[in-house]
Enzyme design. Structure first.
Site, PDB file in Angstrom:
ATOM      1  N   HIS A  49       0.849  -1.190   0.000  1.00 41.55           N
ATOM      2  CA  HIS A  49       0.000   0.000   0.000  1.00 41.55           C
ATOM      3  C   HIS A  49       0.882   1.237   0.000  1.00 41.55           C
ATOM      4  CE1 HIS A  49       0.711  -0.988   4.234  1.00 41.55           C
ATOM      5  NE2 HIS A  49       0.504   0.294   4.533  1.00 41.55           N
ATOM      6  N   HIS A  84       0.933   5.296   1.089  1.00 42.38           N
ATOM      7  CA  HIS A  84       0.319   6.349   1.890  1.00 42.38           C
ATOM      8  C   HIS A  84       0.386   7.664   1.121  1.00 42.38           C
ATOM      9  CE1 HIS A  84       0.369   4.215   5.843  1.00 42.38           C
ATOM     10  NE2 HIS A  84       1.331   3.531   5.240  1.00 42.38           N
TER      11      HIS A  84
END
Length: 139
Positions: free
Chosen positions: A99, A101
């Site tokens: 992922h 940010h």
């Protein structure tokens, strides 16, 4: 992956505030935001680390990240944006699913990251760079 919270979000088995979704990726609000507007962007397929992904998929991921940064910039008008992608616990990866940010920043927001700021000699940097160059040739 059965216990992966991001896989559950991607498959709509867990609640999340989704900002964007397509066949390959999902972007959602971080439940523990560092700042207002903190987003997470993840592939729907489970990859533990970025290095496991095909280069083309990584390219698509970061193309989407750039698009979402523009949207955050337009919507929230921050003073800056951090884009972070962590691999492994030593690099602050707390959820073992790739992922990115997107963290909007404002002057004086008090968010701090401590980087090692010790300068290195060029000869030390060159030795490390040579090792990386050698590894790159074999990929």
């Amino acid at each position: 992956m059965g216990d992966c919270p991001f896989c559950k979000i991607a498959s709509h088995e867990a609640p999340a505030v989704i900002v964007y979704e397509d066949e390959e990726f999902v972007a959602f609000m971080d439940k523990r935001p560092v700042s207002d507007g903190h987003l997470l962007v993840a592939p729907k397929a489970h990859y533990e680390m970025l290095m496991e992904m095909e280069p083309e998929l990584v390219g698509k991921l970061f193309t989407l990240v750039a698009r979402l940064c523009r949207a955050v910039w337009r919507a929230l008008r921050p003073d800056g944006i951090n884009v972070l992608q962590n691999n492994g616990p030593a690099a602050w990866q707390y959820v073992s699913h790739v992922h990115v940010h997107i963290i909007p920043r404002w002057a004086g927001d008090g968010i701090a990251v401590q980087w090692p700021a010790r300068p290195k000699r060029l000869s030390e940097l060159e030795r490390t760079a040579a090792r990386i160059r050698d590894a790159l040739v074999n990929l």
